[in-house]
Every structure is written in C-alpha cells, then in structure tokens.
Motif scaffolding. Structure first.
Motif, PDB file in Angstrom:
ATOM      1  N   GLU A  28       0.843  -1.198   0.000  1.00 38.84           N
ATOM      2  CA  GLU A  28       0.000   0.000   0.000  1.00 38.84           C
ATOM      3  C   GLU A  28       0.877   1.246   0.000  1.00 38.84           C
ATOM      4  N   ALA A  29       1.893   1.259   0.851  1.00 39.25           N
ATOM      5  CA  ALA A  29       2.792   2.411   0.934  1.00 39.25           C
ATOM      6  C   ALA A  29       3.470   2.664  -0.415  1.00 39.25           C
ATOM      7  N   TYR A  30       3.872   1.601  -1.091  1.00 39.44           N
ATOM      8  CA  TYR A  30       4.479   1.747  -2.426  1.00 39.44           C
ATOM      9  C   TYR A  30       3.490   2.425  -3.369  1.00 39.44           C
ATOM     10  N   PHE A  31       2.252   1.935  -3.398  1.00 41.00           N
ATOM     11  CA  PHE A  31       1.267   2.518  -4.314  1.00 41.00           C
ATOM     12  C   PHE A  31       0.925   3.957  -3.926  1.00 41.00           C
ATOM     13  N   GLN A  32       0.886   4.258  -2.638  1.00 42.74           N
ATOM     14  CA  GLN A  32       0.671   5.652  -2.217  1.00 42.74           C
ATOM     15  C   GLN A  32       1.797   6.529  -2.751  1.00 42.74           C
ATOM     16  N   SER A  33       3.030   6.004  -2.718  1.00 49.49           N
ATOM     17  CA  SER A  33       4.192   6.798  -3.137  1.00 49.49           C
ATOM     18  C   SER A  33       4.196   7.111  -4.633  1.00 49.49           C
ATOM     19  N   ILE A  34       3.468   6.321  -5.425  1.00 50.54           N
ATOM     20  CA  ILE A  34       3.407   6.594  -6.866  1.00 50.54           C
ATOM     21  C   ILE A  34       2.006   7.066  -7.284  1.00 50.54           C
ATOM     22  N   ALA A  72       8.107 -12.308  16.616  1.00 51.92           N
ATOM     23  CA  ALA A  72       8.427 -11.139  15.791  1.00 51.92           C
ATOM     24  C   ALA A  72       7.944 -11.365  14.359  1.00 51.92           C
ATOM     25  N   ILE A  73       7.534 -10.286  13.725  1.00 49.65           N
ATOM     26  CA  ILE A  73       7.094 -10.335  12.331  1.00 49.65           C
ATOM     27  C   ILE A  73       8.250  -9.876  11.461  1.00 49.65           C
ATOM     28  N   ALA A  74       8.578 -10.668  10.451  1.00 51.30           N
ATOM     29  CA  ALA A  74       9.689 -10.340   9.559  1.00 51.30           C
ATOM     30  C   ALA A  74       9.404  -9.052   8.790  1.00 51.30           C
ATOM     31  N   LYS A  75      10.469  -8.355   8.441  1.00 52.83           N
ATOM     32  CA  LYS A  75      10.341  -7.135   7.644  1.00 52.83           C
ATOM     33  C   LYS A  75       9.990  -7.507   6.207  1.00 52.83           C
ATOM     34  N   PRO A  76       8.941  -6.902   5.648  1.00 48.78           N
ATOM     35  CA  PRO A  76       8.570  -7.217   4.265  1.00 48.78           C
ATOM     36  C   PRO A  76       9.397  -6.412   3.264  1.00 48.78           C
ATOM     37  N   GLU A  77       9.353  -6.854   2.025  1.00 54.34           N
ATOM     38  CA  GLU A  77       9.931  -6.081   0.925  1.00 54.34           C
ATOM     39  C   GLU A  77       9.186  -4.746   0.870  1.00 54.34           C
ATOM     40  N   THR A  78       9.864  -3.691   0.411  1.00 50.51           N
ATOM     41  CA  THR A  78       9.217  -2.376   0.394  1.00 50.51           C
ATOM     42  C   THR A  78       9.298  -1.657  -0.956  1.00 50.51           C
ATOM     43  N   ALA A  79       9.978  -2.245  -1.932  1.00 53.64           N
ATOM     44  CA  ALA A  79      10.136  -1.564  -3.219  1.00 53.64           C
ATOM     45  C   ALA A  79       9.912  -2.542  -4.366  1.00 53.64           C
ATOM     46  N   TRP A  80       9.218  -2.054  -5.389  1.00 54.63           N
ATOM     47  CA  TRP A  80       8.961  -2.834  -6.594  1.00 54.63           C
ATOM     48  C   TRP A  80       9.172  -1.926  -7.786  1.00 54.63           C
ATOM     49  N   ASN A  81       9.378  -2.512  -8.955  1.00 53.44           N
ATOM     50  CA  ASN A  81       9.649  -1.716 -10.151  1.00 53.44           C
ATOM     51  C   ASN A  81       8.402  -1.239 -10.872  1.00 53.44           C
ATOM     52  N   THR A  82       7.332  -2.022 -10.787  1.00 53.71           N
ATOM     53  CA  THR A  82       6.102  -1.691 -11.518  1.00 53.71           C
ATOM     54  C   THR A  82       4.888  -2.198 -10.744  1.00 53.71           C
ATOM     55  N   PRO A  83       3.719  -1.657 -11.039  1.00 53.76           N
ATOM     56  CA  PRO A  83       2.505  -2.206 -10.442  1.00 53.76           C
ATOM     57  C   PRO A  83       2.339  -3.700 -10.760  1.00 53.76           C
ATOM     58  N   LEU A  84       2.696  -4.103 -11.976  1.00 60.83           N
ATOM     59  CA  LEU A  84       2.612  -5.515 -12.328  1.00 60.83           C
ATOM     60  C   LEU A  84       3.505  -6.348 -11.418  1.00 60.83           C
ATOM     61  N   ALA A  85       4.702  -5.878 -11.148  1.00 61.50           N
ATOM     62  CA  ALA A  85       5.627  -6.613 -10.269  1.00 61.50           C
ATOM     63  C   ALA A  85       5.034  -6.777  -8.868  1.00 61.50           C
ATOM     64  N   VAL A  86       4.315  -5.769  -8.399  1.00 66.38           N
ATOM     65  CA  VAL A  86       3.683  -5.862  -7.082  1.00 66.38           C
ATOM     66  C   VAL A  86       2.643  -6.979  -7.084  1.00 66.38           C
TER      67      VAL A  86
END
Length: 171
Positions: A28-34, A72-86
């Motif tokens: 969600e944060a990624y999509f908010q950022s773009i 503990a909850i593992a840290k998720p990935e936070t960056a993707w190259n495209t909406p399709l990649a997400v």
C-alpha cells in the motif's frame, strides 16, 4: 484441546498471517508513493483481510484451549519496479500461503484433529479466491502493458474494493 504439533503450527500460521498483513501494508505504501490510490486501497483492504485471518486462527487456538504465542514479524519487501511486479509478488505470496494452509490440513489429518481440519476448510476455499483475484489483476495489467489510461482505469476499479467482515458461522 490442541495437540502440541497442531498448536505450534497454528501459532506459526498466526505469524504468517500477520506478516501477510504487514506485506500488504508495505505494498500500500508503495502505491501511495506513486499516486495509485486505488491500488493502495486494494492493498489496505487486503491487509485488513489478512489481519482478520490471523485473528480467526488466534480465536480458534484460544477456543481449543491452546496458548497463543506471538513472535516477531519479519520485515517485508518495500520496493517494486512496476505495479505488475507488485501484483506478481501478491500472487507468489498467496501461493506460498496456500502451501502453508495445505500443510496445516495435512497435519490436522495426520493428527486426526477433525475440528482443526473442519476449521481449515474455510481457508482452503479462501486461498482459491485469493489466488484467482491476484491472477485476474495480473492478466489485466499484462493486457494494458504501458498504457497509462488503462492503468488509471484499473486503479479506479481497485479503488472500489471495501473490506467486509465475514458473517460469523452459524452455531
């Protein structure tokens, strides 16, 4: 009462569901950022749904006389190259969760834990829906390729998704 192996597996699944919620918040944060607010909405709704899944497991463990153990909850990935990649990452993640659910069903069967097996059938069906939903979005994104108008149309469609708490099971 849950057997020791089943209790550990359910506690592990609670963590996995919490991670799923966390991952979708990162998306969600990624999509908010773009500035794709509709995609962001879809991910937030998905995060809420995953948290609800965690709570279903949490409540079931307690109902069966088990002790919930949060890790503990593992840290998720936070960056993707495209909406399709997400969305491809969404599908890959949901396929992983399907495997976890299937393993739980197998364990419940081997432990002759019919109550857990019955409980897990809801999640088996849910995972079919989760994978189908992600696949449908991926196919649409592949069809539009680099067409920004198409992307904005998909974004608008995804913005209409609303989290709805499922009705409680009949007692």
């Amino acid at each position: 009462m849950l057997k020791k192996k089943m209790l550990k597996a359910f506690n592990d699944q609670i963590n996995a569901e919490m991670y799923s919620s966390y991952l979708y918040l990162a998306m969600e944060a990624y999509f908010q950022s773009i500035s794709l607010k509709g995609c962001a909405n879809w991910m937030r709704t998905q995060a809420q749904e995953e948290l609800m899944h965690a709570m279903k497991f949490y409540d079931f463990v307690i109902e069966r006389g088990g002790k919930v153990t949060l890790e503990a909850i593992a840290k998720p990935e936070t960056a993707w190259n495209t909406p399709l990649a997400v969305f491809e990452a969404v599908l890959k993640h949901e396929e992983h969760v399907t495997g976890l659910i299937n393993d739980l069903v197998d364990l419940a069967i081997s432990e002759k834990d019919h109550a857990s097996n019955n409980f897990l059938q809801w999640f088996v069906s849910e995972q079919v829906e989760e994978e189908a939903s992600a696949s449908e979005i991926i196919e649409k994104l592949k069809l539009i390729k680099d067409n920004t108008s198409g992307l904005f149309m998909i974004d608008a469609e995804l913005g209409t998704r609303v989290f709805t708490m499922p009705a409680p099971a009949a007692e």
